[in-house]
Design a protein around this motif. Structure first.
Motif, short mmCIF file in Angstrom:
data_model
loop_
_atom_site.label_atom_id
_atom_site.label_comp_id
_atom_site.label_asym_id
_atom_site.label_seq_id
_atom_site.Cartn_x
_atom_site.Cartn_y
_atom_site.Cartn_z
N ARG A 222 0.84 -1.21 0.00
CA ARG A 222 0.00 0.00 0.00
C ARG A 222 0.87 1.26 0.00
NH1 ARG A 222 -1.02 3.27 4.03
NH2 ARG A 222 -2.78 4.75 3.91
N LYS A 223 1.86 1.28 0.87
CA LYS A 223 2.73 2.45 0.98
C LYS A 223 3.52 2.66 -0.30
CE LYS A 223 4.11 2.83 5.13
NZ LYS A 223 4.82 2.55 6.38
N ARG A 224 4.01 1.58 -0.86
CA ARG A 224 4.78 1.69 -2.10
C ARG A 224 3.92 2.23 -3.24
NH1 ARG A 224 9.60 -0.35 -3.38
NH2 ARG A 224 9.62 -1.63 -1.48
N ASN A 225 2.67 1.77 -3.34
CA ASN A 225 1.78 2.26 -4.40
C ASN A 225 1.45 3.74 -4.24
OD1 ASN A 225 1.63 -0.23 -5.68
ND2 ASN A 225 -0.21 -0.88 -4.58
N LEU A 226 1.23 4.17 -2.99
CA LEU A 226 0.94 5.59 -2.74
C LEU A 226 2.12 6.46 -3.14
CD1 LEU A 226 -0.91 5.33 0.70
CD2 LEU A 226 -1.91 6.05 -1.47
N ILE A 227 3.33 6.02 -2.81
CA ILE A 227 4.53 6.78 -3.16
C ILE A 227 4.71 6.83 -4.67
CG2 ILE A 227 7.06 6.72 -3.06
CD1 ILE A 227 6.76 5.74 -0.14
N GLU A 228 4.46 5.72 -5.35
CA GLU A 228 4.57 5.69 -6.81
C GLU A 228 3.57 6.65 -7.45
OE1 GLU A 228 6.62 4.49 -8.87
OE2 GLU A 228 7.81 3.08 -7.67
N ARG A 229 2.38 6.76 -6.86
CA ARG A 229 1.38 7.69 -7.41
C ARG A 229 1.85 9.13 -7.27
NH1 ARG A 229 -4.76 5.83 -6.72
NH2 ARG A 229 -4.97 8.00 -7.27
#
Length: 471
Positions: A222-229
């Protein structure tokens, strides 16, 4: 005589002069103490003779300094201290005060550089010291010395505050050699920094090329996806906003403000660095003490300058340990409250104008000012990693080439020791250094456990499980 020889002789003699003045001050203080207590007349007389001898030696050095200065003038050589004194029409006392502050950094004989201790180098009677305050006031007015931040909130006076040289004075005295800039002087000039901007950036914004990558950091999905966004938004968002006409209707608040909070060592700063790397930017780090260490008015200038330099250098701006800077505004009952609120308002204003990415980190979830909270695009908690994440961190931090013993079990290490990423790194480094010291060539489970336990003890946390036993 070569240019450098004259300068070196002048500097060496100036250092000796400062030492003699410091020793004389100590002797004089002891004489005054003996006069008050009426103790040991012989010791007092001996000290008086020593002070007289010191005065003779001080005059000889002053004469020699004057001769070197005259010789340098005839040769067209500039002696930095004399050049500074001439340029600002400083008195001998003002020049000596600058010398004392300069050599206090490099000389083992130096003591405190409070106004009182500095003036005591030259005067001893109370009325003389009070009169000497005007010399300090002049140096402050000329922006050659500045008060230390440690005393700003404790009703300081010109005599109780410690002083240090301003970047401007240090640049002249050392001819630019000891000025702490994030870039070299030439690099700063090439990048278009004027003199004032370079000086303000001194010790304010630590700019460096990021090394860490997102692949190296253990993050949940979840955290990785938010950062990528967020990264995608910063890479493509501005272009799309402009293409769709939003640049005409939304004039501010186009940047991204992120808040990372959690215990020390959990990867907040490393993640910020990895985001900068992902975006192809440098990272510029601002710490609270680097901003909040000036008199009223200067802190605000430093905040504005931090954003200005970050924009010019195209770097991700990281406010490290931002609790005090971004906390709630206060009811203004003191001048300190008013200063805090002014800083908060200015920070919000600069964040609105900043079109880059700004990350705030804090060791705990703070009661943030509501106006600030509205500007936060993404708020992420960095807790102590769970057992599975800890096992991954152990694995990632030990390179494939490292000589691991067969008994090393990362899963057990992750389950048994509730450590942050920073603490795991410390445990590994200390274990490897111990092995090198012993002359051993295998990293064993036992040595990793030993230093993991030490980190756990230092953090005042208990082991979760006993290795080799059921819970």
């Amino acid at each position: 005589m070569k240019n450098n020889q004259l300068k070196e002789q002048y500097l060496d003699l100036s250092s000796k002069l400062f030492r003699l003045l410091t020793i004389r001050k100590k002797y004089q203080s002891k004489i005054e103490e003996l006069e008050l207590t009426s103790e040991d007349g012989k010791e007092r007389e001996s000290l008086i003779r020593k002070v007289a001898d010191l005065n003779r030696r001080i005059k000889l050095i002053e004469k020699r300094l004057s001769e070197i200065n005259q010789k340098s003038e005839r040769a067209g050589i500039k002696i930095p201290f004399e050049d500074l004194a001439k340029g600002y029409a400083l008195s001998k006392e003002e020049k000596y005060l600058l010398m004392a502050i300069f050599f206090s950094v490099t000389d083992p004989y130096s003591g405190k550089t409070t106004g009182f201790e500095l003036l005591r180098l030259f005067w001893h009677k109370p009325d003389e010291i009070v009169e000497g305050c005007r010399f300090l006031q002049r140096l402050i007015k000329e922006e050659l010395i500045e008060p230390s931040d440690r005393f700003l909130l404790h009703n300081p006076t010109i005599l109780t505050v410690e002083y240090f040289l301003t970047p401007k004075a240090m640049q002249i005295i050392t001819e630019g050699k000891a000025l702490l800039l994030t870039e070299t002087g030439d690099g700063a000039s090439e990048k278009g920094f004027g003199k004032e901007e370079s000086l303000w950036n001194d010790n304010l914004l630590t700019i460096r090329e990021p090394i860490a990558t997102l692949d190296q950091i253990v993050l949940d999905e979840r955290k990785r996806n938010l950062i990528e966004r967020v990264c995608f938004q910063m890479e493509k968002g501005a272009e799309l906003m402009k293409r769709w006409g939003f640049d005409k209707t939304i004039l501010s608040g186009k940047g991204a403000v992120l808040l990372f909070f959690g215990p020390p060592g959990t990867g907040k700063t490393m993640t910020a660095e990895a985001i900068a790397k992902r975006l192809g930017k440098k990272i510029g780090i601002v710490r609270y003490e680097q901003v909040y260490n000036k008199w009223v008015g200067d802190s605000e200038k430093r905040i504005v300058q931090a954003f200005k330099v970050a924009k010019k250098e195209n770097c991700l701006l990281l406010f490290d340990e931002a609790d005090a800077l971004f906390g709630q505004r206060l009811n203004e009952t003191t001048s300190t409250d008013r200063m805090h609120n002014l800083m908060t308002n200015l920070l919000m204003q600069e964040l609105e104008r900043f079109e880059g990415i700004c990350i705030l980190t804090t060791n705990r979830e703070v009661a943030m000012d509501s106006a600030f909270a509205r500007r936060i695009l993404l708020k992420l908690e960095f807790p102590i990693p769970n057992p599975e994440e800890r096992a991954k961190i152990w694995r990632k931090l030990i390179p494939q080439e490292a000589p691991l013993a067969e008994d090393v079990n990362f899963k057990e290490l992750g389950e048994s020791f509730e450590l942050t990423g920073g603490e795991i790194k410390n445990a590994i480094l200390n274990a490897v250094q111990e092995l090198i010291y012993r002359g051993e060539d295998k990293i064993t489970q036992a040595i990793l456990i030993t230093f993991a336990e030490r980190e756990l003890l230092s953090a005042k946390r208990e082991r979760k499980t006993k290795i080799g036993f059921a819970n």
